[in-house]
Design an enzyme around this catalytic site. Structure first.
Site, PDB file in Angstrom:
ATOM      1  N   TYR A   1       0.863  -1.181   0.000  1.00  0.00           N
ATOM      2  CA  TYR A   1       0.000   0.000   0.000  1.00  0.00           C
ATOM      3  C   TYR A   1       0.898   1.229   0.000  1.00  0.00           C
ATOM      4  O   TYR A   1       1.582   1.505   0.984  1.00  0.00           O
ATOM      5  CB  TYR A   1      -0.906  -0.041   1.240  1.00  0.00           C
ATOM      6  CG  TYR A   1      -1.762   1.187   1.489  1.00  0.00           C
ATOM      7  CD1 TYR A   1      -2.084   2.093   0.483  1.00  0.00           C
ATOM      8  CD2 TYR A   1      -2.294   1.422   2.754  1.00  0.00           C
ATOM      9  CE1 TYR A   1      -2.884   3.199   0.730  1.00  0.00           C
ATOM     10  CE2 TYR A   1      -3.099   2.522   3.015  1.00  0.00           C
ATOM     11  CZ  TYR A   1      -3.388   3.409   2.003  1.00  0.00           C
ATOM     12  OH  TYR A   1      -4.179   4.505   2.256  1.00  0.00           O
TER      13      TYR A   1
ATOM     14  N   LYS B   1      -1.473  -1.316  -4.076  1.00  0.00           N
ATOM     15  CA  LYS B   1      -2.539  -0.312  -3.979  1.00  0.00           C
ATOM     16  C   LYS B   1      -1.812   1.013  -4.082  1.00  0.00           C
ATOM     17  O   LYS B   1      -1.029   1.378  -3.190  1.00  0.00           O
ATOM     18  CB  LYS B   1      -3.263  -0.452  -2.632  1.00  0.00           C
ATOM     19  CG  LYS B   1      -4.120   0.717  -2.215  1.00  0.00           C
ATOM     20  CD  LYS B   1      -5.020   0.274  -1.069  1.00  0.00           C
ATOM     21  CE  LYS B   1      -5.410   1.367  -0.085  1.00  0.00           C
ATOM     22  NZ  LYS B   1      -5.994   2.562  -0.634  1.00  0.00           N
TER      23      LYS B   1
ATOM     24  N   SER C   1     -12.201   5.326  -0.597  1.00  0.00           N
ATOM     25  CA  SER C   1     -13.045   5.707   0.535  1.00  0.00           C
ATOM     26  C   SER C   1     -14.437   6.134   0.094  1.00  0.00           C
ATOM     27  O   SER C   1     -15.431   5.797   0.737  1.00  0.00           O
ATOM     28  CB  SER C   1     -12.390   6.857   1.305  1.00  0.00           C
ATOM     29  OG  SER C   1     -12.288   8.007   0.479  1.00  0.00           O
TER      30      SER C   1
ATOM     31  N   ASP D   1      -9.809   8.165  -5.751  1.00  0.00           N
ATOM     32  CA  ASP D   1     -11.091   7.983  -6.440  1.00  0.00           C
ATOM     33  C   ASP D   1     -11.308   9.064  -7.514  1.00  0.00           C
ATOM     34  O   ASP D   1     -11.884   8.799  -8.558  1.00  0.00           O
ATOM     35  CB  ASP D   1     -12.256   8.056  -5.432  1.00  0.00           C
ATOM     36  CG  ASP D   1     -11.996   7.207  -4.196  1.00  0.00           C
ATOM     37  OD1 ASP D   1     -10.959   6.522  -4.151  1.00  0.00           O
ATOM     38  OD2 ASP D   1     -12.824   7.246  -3.274  1.00  0.00           O
TER      39      ASP D   1
ATOM     40  N   GLY E   1      -5.728   4.325  -6.402  1.00  0.00           N
ATOM     41  CA  GLY E   1      -5.997   4.775  -5.030  1.00  0.00           C
ATOM     42  C   GLY E   1      -6.888   5.995  -4.924  1.00  0.00           C
ATOM     43  O   GLY E   1      -7.852   5.992  -4.165  1.00  0.00           O
TER      44      GLY E   1
ATOM     45  N   THR F   1      -1.842   4.775  -4.249  1.00  0.00           N
ATOM     46  CA  THR F   1      -2.548   6.029  -3.992  1.00  0.00           C
ATOM     47  C   THR F   1      -1.577   7.180  -4.215  1.00  0.00           C
ATOM     48  O   THR F   1      -0.869   7.613  -3.305  1.00  0.00           O
ATOM     49  CB  THR F   1      -3.154   6.050  -2.570  1.00  0.00           C
ATOM     50  OG1 THR F   1      -3.944   4.869  -2.396  1.00  0.00           O
ATOM     51  CG2 THR F   1      -4.050   7.264  -2.376  1.00  0.00           C
TER      52      THR F   1
HETATM   53  O1  MN9 Z   1      -6.578   5.147  -0.716  1.00  0.00           O
HETATM   54  C1  MN9 Z   1      -8.158   6.832  -0.255  1.00  0.00           C
HETATM   55  N1  MN9 Z   1      -7.117   7.552   0.400  1.00  0.00           N
HETATM   56  C2  MN9 Z   1      -7.250   8.078   1.633  1.00  0.00           C
HETATM   57  C3  MN9 Z   1      -7.619   5.638  -0.891  1.00  0.00           C
HETATM   58  O2  MN9 Z   1      -8.263   8.037   2.272  1.00  0.00           O
HETATM   59  C4  MN9 Z   1      -6.067   8.704   2.230  1.00  0.00           C
HETATM   60  C5  MN9 Z   1      -8.927   7.617  -1.325  1.00  0.00           C
HETATM   61  O3  MN9 Z   1     -10.105   6.902  -1.544  1.00  0.00           O
HETATM   62  C6  MN9 Z   1      -9.237   9.065  -0.959  1.00  0.00           C
HETATM   63  O4  MN9 Z   1      -9.842   9.130   0.307  1.00  0.00           O
HETATM   64  C7  MN9 Z   1     -10.173   9.724  -1.953  1.00  0.00           C
HETATM   65  C8  MN9 Z   1     -10.392  11.199  -1.646  1.00  0.00           C
HETATM   66  O5  MN9 Z   1      -9.207  11.928  -1.872  1.00  0.00           O
HETATM   67  O6  MN9 Z   1      -9.702   9.579  -3.235  1.00  0.00           O
END
Ligand code: MN9
Length: 302
Positions: free
Chosen positions: A138, A166, A209, A192, A190, A168
């Site tokens: 991650y 994963k 998220s 969205d 990662g 992000t």
């Molecule tokens: O990894 C999420 N990262 C965090 C995935 O929460 C730090 C994302 O889904 C973000 O929350 C989302 C909003 O910026 O893209």
């Protein structure tokens, strides 16, 4: 690792709901799991940043892993984020999740101390040695402060025990290079709000998220991408990003999602753990005004 199909698709990074007394809310977890499964997600990513994992007590973390396993096992794929500050603790959670029947474990890059590449690699290898489950890296440099170089990816992804990454971040050049070099590994988008960028560069799916609230948009977008209909998919990304812009406006996306789910969906999520704070009243009012009636209710979702 041949049968990776179950790891493809849209994975909701599960939020952790709390009761008014500040305890992990078991009923709300079950409802949130059900709400997402009914929408057709491929699985859950349990105990990650979205789950406020580093704000939970160890026994609370265990409860979250257990409840999710009970609520979702056999219905979709389960990935547990087991990362912690020490290798020892991460392994403890990994073993627990293996017992609970999770399909894979995942860990954020070790953070706080500045580790050498050797230490970083060893952290992951130790986890892979300790359990008989695929391991997902991650990478979230914006939060962890750790940007993994290609040499580290190479060391781990060339090992068959590693499921993939994963990812992000917004470095889609690196993402594409990984895709090209490791066609059989699982790469998750990662952020969205940049879902389509990941899909265009060959993501197998995404973990996010905001899927807690609007998984259907990302399931639909992914389907359109599979059919090569990127222009149509972009229309949905625009819709989703209008909402995400409001959700991230105050910095605390978890808090914003909890509010939206409580107020507009009907699942009582409570508020975030301190030092995260609740959303300001004017944000709530604005959000209600803009989105009342716009999200599928928990009780009517079929
Ligand atoms: O990894 C999420 N990262 C965090 C995935 O929460 C730090 C994302 O889904 C973000 O929350 C989302 C909003 O910026 O893209």
């Amino acid at each position: 690792m041949k049968n990776n199909e179950k790891f493809k698709g849209i994975f909701t990074a599960l939020l952790t709901p709390f009761t008014e007394e500040g305890k992990v809310d078991v009923t709300a977890i079950e409802q949130l799991v059900e709400y997402n499964i009914r929408k057709g997600i491929s699985g859950f990513y349990v105990g990650g940043s979205t789950g406020e994992v580093f704000l939970l007590r160890p026994e609370e973390r265990r409860i979250v892993y257990e409840i999710c396993a009970m609520a979702a096992k056999g219905k979709c794929t389960l990935i547990a984020h087991i990362g912690d500050l020490s290798t020892e603790k991460a392994i403890e959670y990994a073993k627990l999740c293996e017992q609970l029947g999770y399909d894979a474990v995942s860990s954020v890059t070790p953070f706080y101390y500045k580790y050498s590449k050797e230490e970083l690699v060893k952290y992951y290898l130790d986890i892979a040695d300790a359990v008989d489950l695929p391991v997902l890296m991650y990478c979230i440099p914006a939060l962890s402060g750790v940007a993994v170089g290609f040499d580290v990816f190479d060391r781990l992804l060339s090992d068959s025990r590693f499921l993939g990454v994963k990812f992000t971040g917004n470095d889609f050049f690196t993402f594409e290079r990984l895709r090209k070099k490791y066609p059989d590994k699982i790469l998750y988008n990662g952020y969205d709000e940049m879902f389509l960028c990941g899909m265009a560069m060959g993501a197998d799916g995404a973990i996010g998220s905001t899927y807690n609230l609007m998984a259907e948009k990302f399931i639909a977008m992914r389907q359109l991408c599979e059919e090569g209909k990127y222009a149509q998919a972009r229309e949905i990304q625009h819709e989703a990003n209008e909402i995400i812009a409001d959700l991230v406006e105050n910095g605390n996306v978890n808090g914003a999602l909890k509010y939206a789910l409580t107020d507009l969906v009907g699942i009582n999520m409570g508020i975030c753990r301190k030092p995260l704070t609740d959303m300001p009243e004017n944000w709530k009012m604005k959000f209600d005004r803009k989105y009342a009636g716009k999200f599928e209710k928990y009780y009517t979702c079929v």
